[in-house]
Design a protein around this motif. Structure first.
Motif, mmCIF file in Angstrom:
data_model
loop_
_atom_site.group_PDB
_atom_site.id
_atom_site.type_symbol
_atom_site.label_atom_id
_atom_site.label_comp_id
_atom_site.label_asym_id
_atom_site.label_seq_id
_atom_site.Cartn_x
_atom_site.Cartn_y
_atom_site.Cartn_z
ATOM 1 N N THR A 1 0.832 -1.198 0.000
ATOM 2 C CA THR A 1 0.000 0.000 0.000
ATOM 3 C C THR A 1 0.870 1.252 0.000
ATOM 4 O OG1 THR A 1 -0.124 -0.109 2.415
ATOM 5 C CG2 THR A 1 -1.916 -1.114 1.163
ATOM 6 N N ARG A 2 0.307 2.334 -0.499
ATOM 7 C CA ARG A 2 1.043 3.591 -0.576
ATOM 8 C C ARG A 2 1.032 4.304 0.771
ATOM 9 N NH1 ARG A 2 -1.480 6.533 -5.720
ATOM 10 N NH2 ARG A 2 -3.395 5.673 -4.815
ATOM 11 N N MET A 3 2.166 4.891 1.124
ATOM 12 C CA MET A 3 2.334 5.614 2.384
ATOM 13 C C MET A 3 2.937 6.989 2.061
ATOM 14 S SD MET A 3 3.968 2.427 4.540
ATOM 15 C CE MET A 3 4.412 3.435 5.946
ATOM 16 N N PRO A 4 2.152 7.889 1.489
ATOM 17 C CA PRO A 4 2.690 9.195 1.089
ATOM 18 C C PRO A 4 3.187 10.012 2.280
ATOM 19 C CG PRO A 4 0.298 9.173 0.963
ATOM 20 C CD PRO A 4 0.712 7.765 1.205
ATOM 21 N N TYR A 5 4.249 10.754 2.035
ATOM 22 C CA TYR A 5 4.850 11.627 3.052
ATOM 23 C C TYR A 5 5.233 10.837 4.304
ATOM 24 C CZ TYR A 5 2.853 15.187 0.015
ATOM 25 O OH TYR A 5 2.514 15.953 -1.074
ATOM 26 N N ALA A 6 5.821 9.656 4.105
ATOM 27 C CA ALA A 6 6.186 8.791 5.229
ATOM 28 C C ALA A 6 7.419 9.329 5.947
ATOM 29 C CB ALA A 6 6.439 7.370 4.734
ATOM 30 N N GLN A 7 7.306 9.409 7.277
ATOM 31 C CA GLN A 7 8.419 9.820 8.125
ATOM 32 C C GLN A 7 8.561 8.767 9.222
ATOM 33 O OE1 GLN A 7 8.922 14.255 8.545
ATOM 34 N NE2 GLN A 7 6.691 14.247 8.312
ATOM 35 N N GLU B 1 7.395 2.024 12.080
ATOM 36 C CA GLU B 1 6.253 2.894 12.348
ATOM 37 C C GLU B 1 6.572 4.298 11.845
ATOM 38 O OE1 GLU B 1 4.091 0.693 16.097
ATOM 39 O OE2 GLU B 1 5.031 2.648 16.439
ATOM 40 N N ALA B 2 5.582 4.915 11.224
ATOM 41 C CA ALA B 2 5.814 6.205 10.571
ATOM 42 C C ALA B 2 4.603 7.111 10.702
ATOM 43 C CB ALA B 2 6.123 5.985 9.089
ATOM 44 N N LEU B 3 4.859 8.389 10.562
ATOM 45 C CA LEU B 3 3.804 9.357 10.310
ATOM 46 C C LEU B 3 3.583 9.332 8.806
ATOM 47 C CD1 LEU B 3 5.434 12.401 12.194
ATOM 48 C CD2 LEU B 3 3.898 10.697 13.203
ATOM 49 N N HIS B 4 2.365 9.182 8.333
ATOM 50 C CA HIS B 4 2.140 9.221 6.880
ATOM 51 C C HIS B 4 0.689 9.483 6.549
ATOM 52 C CE1 HIS B 4 0.149 5.273 6.162
ATOM 53 N NE2 HIS B 4 0.887 4.835 7.172
ATOM 54 N N GLY B 5 0.455 9.920 5.326
ATOM 55 C CA GLY B 5 -0.886 10.202 4.859
ATOM 56 C C GLY B 5 -1.603 8.949 4.395
ATOM 57 N N VAL B 6 -2.935 9.033 4.349
ATOM 58 C CA VAL B 6 -3.750 7.938 3.814
ATOM 59 C C VAL B 6 -4.744 8.521 2.820
ATOM 60 C CG1 VAL B 6 -3.542 6.417 5.809
ATOM 61 C CG2 VAL B 6 -5.365 8.116 5.769
ATOM 62 N N TYR B 7 -5.058 7.739 1.805
ATOM 63 C CA TYR B 7 -5.989 8.183 0.773
ATOM 64 C C TYR B 7 -7.436 7.919 1.159
ATOM 65 C CZ TYR B 7 -1.961 8.776 -2.302
ATOM 66 O OH TYR B 7 -0.769 9.197 -2.851
ATOM 67 N N GLU B 8 -7.668 6.905 2.006
ATOM 68 C CA GLU B 8 -9.039 6.574 2.376
ATOM 69 C C GLU B 8 -9.520 7.476 3.513
ATOM 70 O OE1 GLU B 8 -6.450 4.586 2.970
ATOM 71 O OE2 GLU B 8 -6.527 3.858 5.047
ATOM 72 N N ASP B 9 -10.762 7.271 3.895
ATOM 73 C CA ASP B 9 -11.380 7.984 5.010
ATOM 74 C C ASP B 9 -10.590 7.702 6.277
ATOM 75 O OD1 ASP B 9 -12.989 9.009 6.985
ATOM 76 O OD2 ASP B 9 -14.768 7.845 6.471
ATOM 77 N N LEU B 10 -10.119 8.745 6.941
ATOM 78 C CA LEU B 10 -9.330 8.587 8.158
ATOM 79 C C LEU B 10 -10.124 7.913 9.272
ATOM 80 C CD1 LEU B 10 -6.448 9.429 9.157
ATOM 81 C CD2 LEU B 10 -7.534 11.415 10.194
ATOM 82 N N PHE B 11 -11.446 7.956 9.189
ATOM 83 C CA PHE B 11 -12.282 7.421 10.247
ATOM 84 C C PHE B 11 -12.801 6.017 9.945
ATOM 85 C CE2 PHE B 11 -12.336 11.982 10.551
ATOM 86 C CZ PHE B 11 -12.106 12.191 11.904
ATOM 87 N N ARG C 1 1.150 16.251 4.454
ATOM 88 C CA ARG C 1 2.015 17.147 3.676
ATOM 89 C C ARG C 1 2.518 18.306 4.543
ATOM 90 N NH1 ARG C 1 -1.185 17.904 -0.072
ATOM 91 N NH2 ARG C 1 -2.124 19.864 0.578
ATOM 92 N N ARG C 2 1.657 18.842 5.374
ATOM 93 C CA ARG C 2 2.076 19.937 6.256
ATOM 94 C C ARG C 2 3.113 19.457 7.260
ATOM 95 N NH1 ARG C 2 -3.091 21.586 9.048
ATOM 96 N NH2 ARG C 2 -1.818 23.223 9.988
ATOM 97 N N ALA C 3 2.922 18.244 7.811
ATOM 98 C CA ALA C 3 3.907 17.691 8.748
ATOM 99 C C ALA C 3 5.237 17.450 8.044
ATOM 100 C CB ALA C 3 3.375 16.383 9.350
ATOM 101 N N TRP C 4 5.182 17.015 6.796
ATOM 102 C CA TRP C 4 6.391 16.796 6.002
ATOM 103 C C TRP C 4 7.174 18.100 5.835
ATOM 104 C CZ3 TRP C 4 8.756 12.621 3.583
ATOM 105 C CH2 TRP C 4 9.692 12.922 2.603
ATOM 106 N N GLU C 5 6.448 19.178 5.616
ATOM 107 C CA GLU C 5 7.091 20.475 5.393
ATOM 108 C C GLU C 5 7.693 21.059 6.672
ATOM 109 O OE1 GLU C 5 3.821 22.603 3.772
ATOM 110 O OE2 GLU C 5 4.067 21.783 1.732
ATOM 111 N N VAL C 6 7.136 20.682 7.831
ATOM 112 C CA VAL C 6 7.609 21.231 9.110
ATOM 113 C C VAL C 6 8.756 20.413 9.690
ATOM 114 C CG1 VAL C 6 6.945 21.642 11.518
ATOM 115 C CG2 VAL C 6 5.410 22.315 9.670
#
Length: 272
Positions: free
Chosen positions: A212-218, A224-234, A251-256
């Protein structure tokens, strides 16, 4: 919880893929016990917009409402809900209403205005999990670290509060990224607590275990990472241990944040 080596760099969201319609499991607020609805006691909730409406309205979040209140396709203005949502007390308290846990016409109108302001649809006044999470996020905006759980360090620190299912970034007492809603690990795959450093960043990461895709993975701890998800977060019970964010927030967390910054995780996700 220990994980095997192949699981490294493989964290992804865990979705319900079989069985009866799932109860929407969302972050629960840290409030008096009478105001908390255990996930196992929530009513059977479903996404409140039919597919056709979602394609045209494009809300920021789709609230989960009782099945009987899902607006038919083509209905643009849903009626005001007479039902008491699981986060009724939380919404009443934040909006300055009488905190009695019972829906009234005035309560419904106030909650609807809040939902409309935060692009939560359908704006029926039903205080479901999405509305509850948004209220909790707004409550934390003024002083997210008021309880002092996250260390006040000279370096940038991503503060991950599992109790409230929120994350923010701070440095030397200054908030660099306001609190945002997260989705942490599902039962048996809880996000590990402790202090870590970001050791790898990959903007377009793909899980080597789940594909699965893990955009902006940190990444901060053994996969374990901070990353975005394409589906409903809930949707679903939670992640495989990662800290899921909306695409905008990831994306904002990635920039900070940068490699070497601190990630501090504490608490326990309600219901796990």
């Amino acid at each position: 919880m220990k994980r095997t080596l192949p699981a490294l760099l493989a964290c992804a969201s865990l979705l319900v893929i079989a069985g009866p319609p799932a109860v929407a499991v969302a972050p629960s607020p840290v409030v008096a016990p009478a105001a908390v609805a255990s996930p196992s006691r929530l009513p059977a909730l479903v996404p409140g917009l039919p597919r056709a409406a979602r394609e045209t309205v494009r809300p920021r979040y789709t609230e989960y409402v009782p099945r009987s209140e899902v607006a038919p396709a083509g209905v643009r203005t849903p009626r005001c809900s007479a039902a008491t949502g699981p986060y009724q007390r939380l919404a009443e308290d934040y909006l300055g209403r009488q905190v009695d846990g019972r829906q009234s016409t005035a309560d419904c109108r106030a909650i609807r205005r809040f939902q409309q302001a935060h692009r939560i649809a359908p704006a029926t006044g039903f205080a479901g999990p999405v509305t509850g999470a948004t209220v909790r996020m707004m409550q934390a905006r003024k002083d997210p670290n008021r309880a002092g759980h996250c260390p006040d360090l000279a370096q940038r620190t991503a503060c991950v509060d599992l109790n409230r299912q929120l994350m923010w970034v701070q440095q030397s007492g200054r908030v660099l990224l306001d609190p945002v809603v997260i989705r942490s690990g599902a039962p048996t795959m809880e996000t590990r607590t402790g202090s870590y450093r970001i050791y790898l960043r990959h903007r377009r990461h793909i899980s080597n275990l789940y594909g699965t895709r893990m955009p902006y993975a940190q990444f901060f701890d053994r996969g374990e990472a901070l990353h975005g998800v394409y589906e409903d977060l809930f949707s679903g019970a939670g992640s495989h241990g990662c800290v899921n964010l909306t695409m905008t927030d990831a994306r904002r967390a990635w920039e900070v944040l940068s490699k070497g910054d601190t990630v501090y995780v504490w608490g326990r996700k309600p219901g796990v």
